[in-house]
Motif scaffolding. Sequence first.
Motif, PDB file in Angstrom:
ATOM      1  N   PHE A   1       0.834  -1.199   0.000  1.00 40.66           N
ATOM      2  CA  PHE A   1       0.000   0.000   0.000  1.00 40.66           C
ATOM      3  C   PHE A   1       0.873   1.254   0.000  1.00 40.66           C
ATOM      4  O   PHE A   1       0.555   2.254  -0.671  1.00 40.66           O
ATOM      5  CB  PHE A   1      -0.924  -0.013   1.227  1.00 40.66           C
ATOM      6  N   GLY A   2       1.987   1.212   0.728  1.00 43.57           N
ATOM      7  CA  GLY A   2       2.913   2.342   0.707  1.00 43.57           C
ATOM      8  C   GLY A   2       3.496   2.571  -0.676  1.00 43.57           C
ATOM      9  O   GLY A   2       3.692   3.724  -1.094  1.00 43.57           O
TER      10      GLY A   2
ATOM     11  N   MET B   1      -1.918  -7.415  -5.992  1.00 43.37           N
ATOM     12  CA  MET B   1      -2.400  -7.509  -4.618  1.00 43.37           C
ATOM     13  C   MET B   1      -3.727  -8.255  -4.551  1.00 43.37           C
ATOM     14  O   MET B   1      -3.914  -9.133  -3.696  1.00 43.37           O
ATOM     15  CB  MET B   1      -2.548  -6.105  -4.029  1.00 43.37           C
ATOM     16  N   SER B   2      -4.650  -7.927  -5.449  1.00 46.93           N
ATOM     17  CA  SER B   2      -5.979  -8.536  -5.369  1.00 46.93           C
ATOM     18  C   SER B   2      -6.037  -9.915  -5.999  1.00 46.93           C
ATOM     19  O   SER B   2      -6.698 -10.818  -5.477  1.00 46.93           O
ATOM     20  CB  SER B   2      -7.002  -7.619  -6.056  1.00 46.93           C
ATOM     21  N   GLY B   3      -5.351 -10.084  -7.136  1.00 45.26           N
ATOM     22  CA  GLY B   3      -5.509 -11.325  -7.895  1.00 45.26           C
ATOM     23  C   GLY B   3      -4.502 -12.395  -7.587  1.00 45.26           C
ATOM     24  O   GLY B   3      -4.718 -13.563  -7.920  1.00 45.26           O
TER      25      GLY B   3
ATOM     26  N   GLY C   1      -6.664  -6.990   0.111  1.00 52.53           N
ATOM     27  CA  GLY C   1      -7.767  -6.077  -0.169  1.00 52.53           C
ATOM     28  C   GLY C   1      -7.453  -4.689   0.335  1.00 52.53           C
ATOM     29  O   GLY C   1      -6.304  -4.238   0.337  1.00 52.53           O
ATOM     30  N   LEU C   2      -8.480  -3.987   0.799  1.00 49.84           N
ATOM     31  CA  LEU C   2      -8.308  -2.621   1.304  1.00 49.84           C
ATOM     32  C   LEU C   2      -7.499  -2.607   2.592  1.00 49.84           C
ATOM     33  O   LEU C   2      -7.446  -3.600   3.335  1.00 49.84           O
ATOM     34  CB  LEU C   2      -9.678  -1.990   1.576  1.00 49.84           C
TER      35      LEU C   2
ATOM     36  N   GLN D   1     -10.813  -0.825  -5.787  1.00 48.70           N
ATOM     37  CA  GLN D   1     -10.955  -0.323  -4.416  1.00 48.70           C
ATOM     38  C   GLN D   1      -9.589   0.004  -3.807  1.00 48.70           C
ATOM     39  O   GLN D   1      -9.397   1.047  -3.172  1.00 48.70           O
ATOM     40  CB  GLN D   1     -11.671  -1.367  -3.562  1.00 48.70           C
ATOM     41  N   ILE D   2      -8.626  -0.915  -3.999  1.00 44.64           N
ATOM     42  CA  ILE D   2      -7.267  -0.673  -3.472  1.00 44.64           C
ATOM     43  C   ILE D   2      -6.676   0.578  -4.102  1.00 44.64           C
ATOM     44  O   ILE D   2      -6.097   1.430  -3.416  1.00 44.64           O
ATOM     45  CB  ILE D   2      -6.378  -1.899  -3.739  1.00 44.64           C
TER      46      ILE D   2
END
Length: 775
Positions: free
Chosen positions: A610-611, A648-650, A655-656, A712-713
């Motif tokens: 996320f960073g 990240m998602s797949g 997630g968030l 969303q991310i």
Amino acid sequence: MATADVVAGSARLNEEATLLAQDLRKLARLATIVALLTSPALIVYLMHQRHWPWWAAVLGGLTGAICFRGLVDVVFRRLIPWPSLFGVQDANAKQEDVTNRRRAWWWRKFYVRMIFIVLPITIGVWAIVHFAGWSTFIQLAFTAVTLPFFLLFNFAILFGPLMLVGITQMRGFEPGDADWGVRLEDVRGQAEAKEEVRKIVTLWQSGEMFERAGGKRERGLLFHGPPGTGKTMLAKAIATSFNAPFISMPGSGFAQTFIGMDAIIVRWMARKAKRMARKWGGQCIVFIDEIDAVGMRRASLAGGDSMTTLDRLRSQQNFYGPWGAENRGGDIVVESQAWRDWLFEQREPERRDPYPRWLRRVDQAVPGGMMGMGGQLGLNQLLVVMDGMDNPPFMRKVFTNLINNFLDASYIIPRRVGRVPLRIRPPKPRKEQIYFVGATNVPVQNLDPALTRPGRMGRHVWFRTPTKNDRKDIFDLYLNKVAHEAELDTEKRRDEIARITNGYSPAMIDQVCSVALTYAHHDGRNEFRWGDLLEAMSVIESGAAINVKYVEHETRAVAIHEAGHAAAAHVYRPEVESSRLSIRMRPGSLGHHQSFQREERFTQWHHEYFGDLVHGLGAMAAEHVFYGENASGVSGDLETATNQAAVMSGIAAMGLQRLDDESTPEAQERLKKRFEQIGLQLMNRTRGSADYHADAIASIIGDPFKRGIAAQILGQAFVTAYNFIEQNKDRVEDLANRLVEKRELYGDELIEILNSGGFRKPEIDWDKDETWPRM
């Protein structure tokens, strides 16, 4: 019960074999007696009928008896099977069996040659002389003698120049000639590799005690790692420090034109190494650079991939531009091991084929090719040579076998008289020690396992790309060779130099010091200083493009863009440290923010991913905060952020970031929808593939559920970056103004500005309308 039957059967066979051997021995003695009893009649015949001298007749009679005895052995061994002495404990019986087999082999070969070679030649010579005369015979004999020389001459004309291409690439250096001024102490930035090599070389030099204790010296070393990391330099340092002859050979030198020529080159190299070792104390080092050109395994050429999708994405991580930016815009550079490996691979010079283009076309036209079958013959011969380096000398072994076989076949000379042997002792293994050092840029698993197994090149030494501490060590070497101000010798300044030279190779560091000294001399100074070093780095990295000027409003926009990256990374990526912030144009980018990992990392957590996203989207957020819109320069940032959100998602099931736990599920769903709406607007959809198995990112984005999570991310990261820039607007603007003033901020100066800037993470209230940017 079955075991007992086997043992009984084996004992019975051994007893039968022993009896058969005894019967054969008696039969051979009887044949010897018959030969000796009939030899006087032959002697009398030669003296009275052929009028030979008595000594010649005696010698002829003895020879006839021996030939008769040999003929009897041939006939006996043809009619009677050899006894199997497996399991027999009688050493004399085994030795006698070996001698009898050798005698039978020698006499069978003798009679075959007499019947099929000597007899036809004799009849042919008699017929030519009788019917055509001596002159014709002399002419034919001259032709037969000279024909092989003509064939050899034609072979040299056809293959000589082609083979010379490979041989001339083989460079031999004798002690004194191989002094390149490189010592082990001069090889910097590879402390672990150097220590490993030092242990091995110590055994090479004085390993007799180690061998007497039961150990075995290493035959070969394999250096592997990216290009430009010092593999060749360390090999030269070994040769210089070892004070031994040194043979250097590129792997491309084995790629000969015709099948079998590469094997000849390998044999030539081995012969040269043995000759130089004999001349200089029995040791020689053979260095084969780019050994993958001859040692690549066939399976790796045929393809096959056992990597996971995540590993493949990491190994094929997208880097852009000559300096390996994370985004297509080229303004985010983060030093990591993968980045350094990629950067050094891009600097590897292109391998050029030493053969002309027309010859390569001919090779491609021939089914299967002519050029050494892809180096497999050369590889096979190299393996044979490495295993046979300590074999006895070939000619000495042949000579010993010829003499001993003849003496055994004579029947009259025993193997020993008392304790005195009457045979030549077998030659001992060679005392010369030939050590092989190979260097390659490809992964070790791509090389043939027969080459990299223990006993050949079983010791592997990895050369890593220089980290910050490695670069500091390298600068300690090169700075001490050139005149510079004392300020550059402080620990703080040396550490700063190492931090800002991300991705520099040892050769580039040497060049930076030289160029900096050039600037100093141009200004009339004998020593260069910190500013000269920075200017030299800019020239080497960017070339002539560093003097490109932007218009005033564009200069500020670029500075705001880069300041957004730097500020976001400073707060949201504590695992990295900024090393440079610039608005000087590089090829492919208007400016750049450069940083490095404080520690070597091999995994990433959710908050670190996320960073990364906030870091990448910080520039676009800054443009929205300062200008209310964004420029086209954020396209590369969005592409990289989209790919990372998809991973990240797949792939990583992320997630968030965690939201407020006190909010209701309905409120959290409402936030997710708003994040997704923004994320879908930001998401780069230019990437696509009809074959989703070939493109993991396209497959994830093509899935509606995973695409929603990725959006969303992406939306959450952008909103976070937007609020961070909004609440630190004055600090970001101050950083941009400093950047406009100096155009480049380096090392400690940049770190001090970021640390003293007071940047802080915002407290985000997701229920306020001003939290959400207007897109």
